[in-house]
Design a protein around this motif. Structure first.
Motif, PDB file in Angstrom:
ATOM      1  N   TYR A 136       0.783  -0.996  -0.076  1.00 20.43           N
ATOM      2  CA  TYR A 136       0.022  -0.020  -0.031  1.00 20.43           C
ATOM      3  C   TYR A 136       0.927   1.192   0.021  1.00 20.43           C
ATOM      4  CZ  TYR A 136      -3.764  -3.264   1.217  1.00 20.43           C
ATOM      5  OH  TYR A 136      -4.842  -4.104   1.291  1.00 20.43           O
ATOM      6  N   GLY A 137       0.577   2.073  -0.979  1.00 27.22           N
ATOM      7  CA  GLY A 137       1.428   3.465  -0.952  1.00 27.22           C
ATOM      8  C   GLY A 137       2.531   3.332  -1.561  1.00 27.22           C
ATOM      9  N   LYS A 138       3.066   2.066  -2.529  1.00 22.59           N
ATOM     10  CA  LYS A 138       4.274   1.949  -3.160  1.00 22.59           C
ATOM     11  C   LYS A 138       3.763   1.765  -4.589  1.00 22.59           C
ATOM     12  CE  LYS A 138       6.290  -0.089   0.798  1.00 22.59           C
ATOM     13  NZ  LYS A 138       7.378   0.973   1.100  1.00 22.59           N
ATOM     14  N   SER A 139       4.643   2.198  -5.537  1.00 21.06           N
ATOM     15  CA  SER A 139       4.691   2.160  -6.828  1.00 21.06           C
ATOM     16  C   SER A 139       6.002   2.430  -7.640  1.00 21.06           C
ATOM     17  CB  SER A 139       3.452   3.167  -7.527  1.00 21.06           C
ATOM     18  OG  SER A 139       3.145   2.670  -9.032  1.00 21.06           O
ATOM     19  N   TYR A 140       6.081   2.641  -8.911  1.00 21.49           N
ATOM     20  CA  TYR A 140       7.303   2.613  -9.407  1.00 21.49           C
ATOM     21  C   TYR A 140       6.964   3.449 -10.914  1.00 21.49           C
ATOM     22  CZ  TYR A 140       5.844  -1.250 -12.835  1.00 21.49           C
ATOM     23  OH  TYR A 140       5.405  -2.020 -13.637  1.00 21.49           O
ATOM     24  N   TRP A 141       8.273   3.887 -11.386  1.00 19.69           N
ATOM     25  CA  TRP A 141       7.799   4.714 -12.501  1.00 19.69           C
ATOM     26  C   TRP A 141       8.973   4.547 -13.402  1.00 19.69           C
ATOM     27  CZ3 TRP A 141       7.893  11.075 -12.412  1.00 19.69           C
ATOM     28  CH2 TRP A 141       7.447  11.421 -13.837  1.00 19.69           C
ATOM     29  N   SER A 142       9.028   3.927 -14.578  1.00 18.33           N
ATOM     30  CA  SER A 142      10.014   3.469 -15.480  1.00 18.33           C
ATOM     31  C   SER A 142      10.172   4.308 -16.868  1.00 18.33           C
ATOM     32  CB  SER A 142      10.105   2.043 -15.804  1.00 18.33           C
ATOM     33  OG  SER A 142       8.744   1.701 -16.288  1.00 18.33           O
ATOM     34  N   TYR A 143      11.139   4.360 -17.438  1.00 18.28           N
ATOM     35  CA  TYR A 143      11.269   5.074 -18.706  1.00 18.28           C
ATOM     36  C   TYR A 143      12.398   4.121 -19.497  1.00 18.28           C
ATOM     37  CZ  TYR A 143      12.093   8.206 -22.431  1.00 18.28           C
ATOM     38  OH  TYR A 143      12.408   8.943 -23.621  1.00 18.28           O
ATOM     39  N   ARG A 144      12.120   3.992 -20.757  1.00 12.54           N
ATOM     40  CA  ARG A 144      13.053   3.351 -21.661  1.00 12.54           C
ATOM     41  C   ARG A 144      13.183   4.248 -22.873  1.00 12.54           C
ATOM     42  NH1 ARG A 144      13.759   0.391 -26.373  1.00 12.54           N
ATOM     43  NH2 ARG A 144      15.487  -1.370 -26.233  1.00 12.54           N
ATOM     44  N   SER A 145      14.647   4.791 -23.182  1.00 16.26           N
ATOM     45  CA  SER A 145      14.900   5.651 -24.138  1.00 16.26           C
ATOM     46  C   SER A 145      14.729   4.929 -25.500  1.00 16.26           C
ATOM     47  CB  SER A 145      16.308   6.218 -23.970  1.00 16.26           C
ATOM     48  OG  SER A 145      16.982   7.044 -25.019  1.00 16.26           O
ATOM     49  N   ALA A 146      14.099   5.574 -26.394  1.00 14.45           N
ATOM     50  CA  ALA A 146      14.218   5.120 -27.926  1.00 14.45           C
ATOM     51  C   ALA A 146      15.524   5.336 -28.410  1.00 14.45           C
ATOM     52  CB  ALA A 146      12.837   5.742 -28.465  1.00 14.45           C
ATOM     53  N   THR A 147      16.245   6.195 -27.913  1.00 13.68           N
ATOM     54  CA  THR A 147      17.599   6.723 -28.563  1.00 13.68           C
ATOM     55  C   THR A 147      18.490   5.745 -28.387  1.00 13.68           C
ATOM     56  OG1 THR A 147      16.786   8.872 -28.995  1.00 13.68           O
ATOM     57  CG2 THR A 147      19.101   8.498 -29.040  1.00 13.68           C
ATOM     58  N   THR A 148      18.879   5.572 -26.931  1.00 18.16           N
ATOM     59  CA  THR A 148      20.072   4.632 -26.413  1.00 18.16           C
ATOM     60  C   THR A 148      19.452   3.212 -26.272  1.00 18.16           C
ATOM     61  OG1 THR A 148      19.582   5.562 -24.187  1.00 18.16           O
ATOM     62  CG2 THR A 148      20.921   6.843 -25.614  1.00 18.16           C
ATOM     63  N   GLY A 149      18.262   3.181 -25.735  1.00 23.04           N
ATOM     64  CA  GLY A 149      17.645   1.557 -25.306  1.00 23.04           C
ATOM     65  C   GLY A 149      17.680   1.497 -23.899  1.00 23.04           C
ATOM     66  N   ASP A 150      18.470   2.515 -23.118  1.00 24.95           N
ATOM     67  CA  ASP A 150      18.786   2.364 -21.712  1.00 24.95           C
ATOM     68  C   ASP A 150      17.341   2.806 -21.021  1.00 24.95           C
ATOM     69  OD1 ASP A 150      21.332   1.948 -22.149  1.00 24.95           O
ATOM     70  OD2 ASP A 150      21.659   4.313 -21.806  1.00 24.95           O
ATOM     71  N   SER A 151      17.131   2.086 -19.950  1.00 20.48           N
ATOM     72  CA  SER A 151      16.059   1.923 -19.062  1.00 20.48           C
ATOM     73  C   SER A 151      16.418   2.609 -17.854  1.00 20.48           C
ATOM     74  CB  SER A 151      15.438   0.581 -18.992  1.00 20.48           C
ATOM     75  OG  SER A 151      14.694   0.346 -20.240  1.00 20.48           O
ATOM     76  N   THR A 152      15.506   3.410 -17.050  1.00 18.43           N
ATOM     77  CA  THR A 152      15.608   3.945 -15.807  1.00 18.43           C
ATOM     78  C   THR A 152      14.169   3.674 -14.913  1.00 18.43           C
ATOM     79  OG1 THR A 152      17.014   5.728 -16.501  1.00 18.43           O
ATOM     80  CG2 THR A 152      16.084   5.750 -14.258  1.00 18.43           C
ATOM     81  N   LYS A 153      14.338   3.082 -13.980  1.00 17.86           N
ATOM     82  CA  LYS A 153      13.391   2.608 -13.027  1.00 17.86           C
ATOM     83  C   LYS A 153      13.231   3.148 -11.599  1.00 17.86           C
ATOM     84  CE  LYS A 153      10.768  -1.325 -11.597  1.00 17.86           C
ATOM     85  NZ  LYS A 153      10.666  -2.974 -11.551  1.00 17.86           N
ATOM     86  N   LEU A 154      12.388   4.183 -11.244  1.00 15.76           N
ATOM     87  CA  LEU A 154      12.287   4.867  -9.985  1.00 15.76           C
ATOM     88  C   LEU A 154      11.229   4.216  -9.087  1.00 15.76           C
ATOM     89  CD1 LEU A 154      12.350   8.609 -11.140  1.00 15.76           C
ATOM     90  CD2 LEU A 154      14.138   7.224 -10.679  1.00 15.76           C
ATOM     91  N   CYS A 155      11.715   3.470  -7.977  1.00 20.77           N
ATOM     92  CA  CYS A 155      10.726   3.077  -7.093  1.00 20.77           C
ATOM     93  C   CYS A 155      10.106   4.120  -6.105  1.00 20.77           C
ATOM     94  CB  CYS A 155      11.322   2.042  -6.253  1.00 20.77           C
ATOM     95  SG  CYS A 155      12.237   0.500  -7.090  1.00 20.77           S
ATOM     96  N   LEU A 156       8.903   4.329  -5.779  1.00 22.55           N
ATOM     97  CA  LEU A 156       8.311   5.341  -5.468  1.00 22.55           C
ATOM     98  C   LEU A 156       7.563   5.016  -4.045  1.00 22.55           C
ATOM     99  CD1 LEU A 156       7.141   7.278  -8.553  1.00 22.55           C
ATOM    100  CD2 LEU A 156       9.130   7.573  -7.199  1.00 22.55           C
ATOM    101  N   THR A 157       7.447   5.837  -2.814  1.00 22.70           N
ATOM    102  CA  THR A 157       6.805   5.527  -1.701  1.00 22.70           C
ATOM    103  C   THR A 157       5.768   6.863  -1.603  1.00 22.70           C
ATOM    104  OG1 THR A 157       8.455   4.276  -0.994  1.00 22.70           O
ATOM    105  CG2 THR A 157       6.770   5.256   0.595  1.00 22.70           C
ATOM    106  N   ARG A 158       4.444   6.876  -1.556  1.00 31.22           N
ATOM    107  CA  ARG A 158       3.757   7.880  -1.424  1.00 31.22           C
ATOM    108  C   ARG A 158       4.029   8.613  -0.046  1.00 31.22           C
ATOM    109  NH1 ARG A 158       0.653  11.731  -1.662  1.00 31.22           N
ATOM    110  NH2 ARG A 158      -1.374  11.820  -2.641  1.00 31.22           N
TER     111      ARG A 158
END
Length: 245
Positions: A136-158
């Motif tokens: 409860y109160g936890k999620s994540y936010w991720s992004y994958r670059s179409a240019t480099t193919g690199d991904s970043t994932k942020l773990c989030l707490t409300r």
């Protein structure tokens, strides 16, 4: 003497036969006569001009330089994700437009961090590029670059603040709290499938066995509360249906 005179007479006789009057004219005749034969000019061949090819010089064509590698265009979204560090707090929340199955973040890329002690903070980054905890109160936010193919994932707490509002979904007497959402505390249409605006009345350290009864603010409080245990059960979040205008 008579022999000399005879010789001269012979010469004069020859001149007369040739139609010449004297010895000088004979000399002129001899000088003007073409030679009896002409020798051909010696043969001289024209020089041959030869253009050497690559095999003559032992040098091949110069190798063309490799093209310079292209530099990827800047990607502001990727740069924004990479600029975030664990422990940062962000003014980001779920709008609720993704329903109960997905998160629709309030911005397209992480904004600059804000003070975790201020009321602007809506989530805190607990970890980056790892398996994010759930609950409860936890999620994540991720992004994958179409240019480099690199991904970043942020773990989030409300991060919750008293007197702010979140969305709820009421069915009968039960209300499910959308714990990653935030919404203005005013009466207005809410995204489907939600049908309630829930007002946060308090955020407390949870006592053992905490429930909605621990949300009463004064003795004899008859307010109806809906509560949730967040932060792995360490925090009691108390809400009620928003009654304002």
């Amino acid at each position: 003497m008579w022999a000399l005179i005879g010789g001269i007479a012979s010469v004069l006789s020859i001149l007369g036969w040739l139609g010449l009057n004297n010895v000088g004219e004979l000399k002129d005749l001899v000088a003007d006569s073409p030679p009896s034969s002409s020798s051909p000019a010696p043969y001289t061949s024209s020089p041959t001009v030869r253009i050497p090819d690559d095999s003559d010089t032992g040098e091949g064509k110069a190798d063309e330089p490799d093209p310079e590698p292209s530099t990827p265009a800047p990607n502001p979204t990727e740069e924004a994700f990479e600029a975030i560090s664990a422990g940062d707090c962000l003014a980001v929340y779920d709008t609720g437009r993704g329903g109960t199955t997905s998160v629709d973040w309030s911005v397209g890329a992480p904004p600059d961090p804000v003070s975790c002690a201020g009321e602007q903070a809506q989530v805190q980054v607990s970890a980056i590029n790892t398996a994010c905890p759930t609950g409860y109160g936890k999620s994540y936010w991720s992004y994958r670059s179409a240019t480099t193919g690199d991904s970043t994932k942020l773990c989030l707490t409300r991060v919750y603040h008293a007197n702010y509002c979140i969305l709820g979904r009421q069915s009968g007497d039960s209300i499910s709290l959308a714990l990653m959402t935030a919404v203005a505390c005013r009466r207005e249409p809410v995204p489907v499938p939600y049908n309630q605006i829930m007002h946060i009345t308090g955020v407390y350290r949870a006592p053992a066995g905490a429930d909605a009864n621990n949300c009463r603010r004064v003795a004899g409080d008859q307010t109806r509360y809906w509560a949730a245990l967040v932060d792995d059960g360490a925090t009691l979040l108390c809400t009620t249906i928003y009654q304002g205008g």
